[in-house]
Write an enzyme that holds these catalytic residues in place. Structure first.
Site, PDB file in Angstrom:
ATOM      1  N   GLU A 521       0.903  -0.964   0.170  1.00 12.65           N
ATOM      2  CA  GLU A 521       0.037  -0.110   0.340  1.00 12.65           C
ATOM      3  C   GLU A 521       0.837   1.088  -0.062  1.00 12.65           C
ATOM      4  O   GLU A 521       1.561   1.556   0.496  1.00 12.65           O
ATOM      5  CB  GLU A 521      -0.887   0.099   1.518  1.00 12.65           C
ATOM      6  N   GLU A 702      -6.386  -4.679   8.025  1.00  9.63           N
ATOM      7  CA  GLU A 702      -5.470  -3.449   7.832  1.00  9.63           C
ATOM      8  C   GLU A 702      -5.933  -4.162   9.548  1.00  9.63           C
ATOM      9  O   GLU A 702      -5.653  -4.336  10.470  1.00  9.63           O
ATOM     10  CB  GLU A 702      -6.604  -2.330   7.636  1.00  9.63           C
TER      11      GLU A 702
END
Length: 756
Positions: A521, A702
């Site tokens: 990411e 996450e």
């Protein structure tokens, strides 16, 4: 049964009054050509028709204030009787005897006509007195020079005849003055009003011509008769027009300053009086005569009145400059004047905004909005202290400035205002509507500066809005300091982009079963030249609010695409990039991303675009832009991921309608619920994972920070995760080192596109 629609009454009525005026003009013209013996009867027929026309108009249109019309009927009837009286008092030579009953009725007619002009506007209206006085002096000067002075001093008339002529001239002057008053005070300018004003002017001019002919010995009887009767015909035409019903009794709600042409008339009168005075002095060539003295006095008096009128206009303009036209409250200028008071007491300033007013105004129109503003203004005046200054700042925003002490407390006043404004508003033609308000309160001690009072009140008002509205908030200096700091930070952000202070760090996404890095990411970082790091949670929300995120997001996308040329070509890695709602609203966004991929020779499968749930909702609302941009990207191999899934406004409908490939489960599920391991908490995670499988989506967990969290997620069937347990975000070089140390990566797909 269906009935035919009724015809509008305006058209035939307008035709009727035109016919009357046309026929009246023809009759008057013919009357001037017939023999002297027939002419009086023609004139009396015209006079009688005027009375009938007024009676018909009053009966048909029913004016709310008919008194002046009936006075005109009486006045015109008196002239008819005067003509009959003069006809019966003719001498053998055809000249009316004097005095006679005709003279009495004529004097009564003039008085009645003057009363009708006076009663044209309802009694009790004092405005227009100065203008009327100015016109009285001007008209008096002309009347003195042209009529009264010759009557008094040429010795041709005396006794009762002189008195009657002076009476007639005086009444003419009164009619002129009253007509000026009507013009100044009345707010109507209807066709009937204009015809009546023309009639009054014609009557005054005819009487002046009659006196001039009388003094010069000229026979203008036919011309003056036509003038009088022409004035009556105009009255009849006015009475037959539909607008006669709304032409009387009305006054101006907000009187305006004198128009330019009216001031020109006043100046012209001063010049005319001066000219008459000079002419009299030249004609006398000796000691001052009464004519000269009177003209000088009239000129001086008019000058004084003009100065007084100019003072009135200045006061009126100053007052109107400080007033809101719609509500009659003060305006921003008045509030600023009060705030600039040299020696203010302890005060409190309240800024009031009507919640939901804009929606009401847009839905039901400005008429309904104005009605709400008027009612809100009335309620504010009712509940605030009597000495307070109440103003309308703009739109639906009001302000109250009140001295504190004597039991006056800012929060208490604010609460009373909230209670008063929350009551339903009864609007014409619709059901009652409820509105609330938000209020900012700023206490202002006498010793405190007032320079930024309105700014502080606006900050407090914004705080009340951010807390949900329908409440008040008191100004907090700390909030202001934070706002200033945020404003500076936004300015610094633009400089930072040009100065190269931003960088992109990457956090790996790993496969839980093997620990292999399968994606990354992209995360934005800001480091100042002195080494100070600005936390993303501090500057990214400000970038969103200010719109700076568009430029910053464009730079991030360009940097990621450049890094992908190595990450994807050498290691088959894909990168996820967060995209804001501002970027998606740009119809050229998708094409700009595809151009960057093409310039760096990177396939669409190497990029994953992340959107938050808030952006997701925006996309649904703005389907013509946001959704279209996402679909264009997806059609070219780019995958779409929903970030922070499960915490906001998730809806199955959004997942069904939008092009979505990946769900990124919010860190709150992993950091809290997984760690505790309660059955109820784990059920939520299982639901998200099962939903993803059913919809054919991939799930990334996450904020995984511990081995326990990673193990439990793996046991629940979650394939991918990211977080500090695996690696912290780092520059691209660190990510490349990690990839090279692990050796060749296995072919593992995230939504079929993370690895190729």
């Amino acid at each position: 049964m269906t009935s035919l629609p009724r015809a509008s009454p305006v058209a035939p009525s307008a035709v009727g009054h035109r016919w009357y005026l046309g026929i009246g003009a023809i009759v008057l013209a013919a009357g001037s050509l017939v023999s002297p013996q027939v002419r009086p009867w023609v004139y009396m027929a015209v006079t009688a028709s005027v009375m009938i026309a007024i009676a018909v108009g009053v009966r048909k249109y029913r004016p709310a204030w008919p008194a002046p019309w009936w006075l005109i009927v009486a006045g015109v009837g008196s002239t008819l009787l005067a003509n009959l009286g003069w006809a019966m008092a003719l001498t053998p030579a055809g000249v009316p005897r004097f005095p006679s009953v005709g003279d009495l009725f004529y004097a009564a007619a003039l008085v009645l006509l003057a009363l009708s002009v006076y009663w044209w506007v309802r009694p009790g209206q004092r405005r227009g007195a100065v203008e009327a006085a100015i016109m009285t002096l001007g008209g008096g000067a002309f009347s003195w020079a042209l009529v009264i002075e010759p009557l008094l001093f040429d010795g041709r008339f005396s006794g009762l005849r002189l008195g009657s002529y002076l009476l007639y001239a005086g009444i003419d002057l009164v009619i002129l003055v009253l007509t000026v008053r009507v013009v100044v005070v009345s707010r109507v300018r209807t066709p009937a009003y204009r015809l009546m004003a023309a009639s009054a002017c014609l009557l005054i001019i005819t009487n002046t011509v009659n006196f001039a002919a009388l003094l010069s010995g000229t026979n203008l009887d036919t011309l003056t008769a036509l003038g009088w009767l022409g004035a009556y015909v105009l009255i009849g035409g006015a009475a037959l027009h539909p607008s006669m019903a709304r032409s009387t009794g009305n006054v101006a709600v907000n009187p305006s300053p004198a128009p330019r042409r009216r001031m020109l008339i006043y100046v012209s009168l001063i010049l005319a009086i001066s000219g008459l005075t000079v002419t009299s002095l030249v004609a006398d060539l000796g000691p001052r005569s009464p004519r000269t003295v009177v003209l000088e006095l009239l000129g001086c008096a008019m000058s004084v009145l003009l100065i007084f009128r100019l003072s009135q206009l200045a006061t009126l303009l100053n007052r109107r400059a400080l007033l809101d036209v719609l509500t009659g409250l003060g305006n921003r200028a008045l509030l600023q004047e009060r705030l600039d008071n040299a020696a203010p007491p302890d005060e409190v300033l309240l800024l009031v905004d009507l919640d939901g007013f804009r929606d009401l105004n847009d839905s039901f129109g400005h008429k309904a909005g104005d009605a709400v503003l008027l009612e809100a203004a009335r309620r504010l005046r009712t509940v605030v202290p009597g000495h307070a200054t109440v103003v309308r700042i703009s739109g639906d925003e009001f302000a109250i400035l009140a001295a504190t002490g004597d039991g006056v407390d800012g929060p208490a006043v604010a609460q009373r205002i909230l209670d008063a404004l929350h009551h339903p508003y009864q609007l014409p033609g619709m059901s009652a509507r409820h509105l609330a308000a938000s209020i900012g309160v700023v206490p202002m001690p006498a010793s405190a500066p007032r320079t930024h009072a309105l700014r502080d009140a606006d900050l407090a008002l914004r705080s009340a809005r951010h807390q949900g509205g329908k409440q008040y908030a008191v100004y907090d200096a700390a909030v202001h300091a934070e706002r200033l700091a945020n404003t500076q930070l936004v300015a610094d952000m633009h400089h930072a982009l040009d100065a190269g202070e931003f960088s992109v760090h990457y956090q790996p996404v790993v496969e839980l079963a093997t620990g292999d890095i399968v994606a990354a990411e992209a995360l934005l970082r800001w480091t100042r030249p002195d080494g100070t790091s600005i936390p993303p949670m501090q500057f990214i929300p400000l970038a969103e609010q200010s719109g700076a995120i568009v430029a910053i997001g464009g730079w991030v996308m360009a940097q990621v695409c450049a890094d992908l040329s190595t990450l994807h070509h050498e290691h088959g890695l894909s990168v996820t990039v967060n995209v804001s709602a501002h970027q998606l609203r740009d119809p050229k966004f998708a094409q700009s991303v595809l151009d960057l991929l093409r310039q760096n020779d990177v396939p669409g499968s190497a990029l994953i675009v992340e959107i938050t749930e808030t952006v997701l909702i925006t996309s649904v609302v703005d389907a013509a832009t946001s959704t279209e941009q996402l679909q264009t990207l997806r059609d070219n191999g780019v995958r779409i991921a929903i970030d922070d899934f499960g915490t906001g406004y998730s809806s199955l409908a959004y997942l069904r309608q939008l092009p979505v490939d990946i769900l990124k489960m919010d860190g709150s599920f992993t950091a809290e619920q997984i760690e505790q391991g309660a059955a109820k908490d784990l059920a939520f995670i299982r639901t998200i994972l099962e939903l993803s499988r059913i919809l054919g989506l991939q799930t990334i967990a996450e904020a995984v920070e511990t081995a326990t969290q990673a193990d439990r997620l793996n046991g629940l069937g979650c394939d991918l995760a990211q977080g500090y347990h695996f690696a912290r975000p780092a520059p691209v070089a660190t990510l490349l080192d990690a990839l090279r140390q692990r050796g060749p990566l296995p072919v593992i797909a995230v939504g079929s596109v993370v690895r190729s």
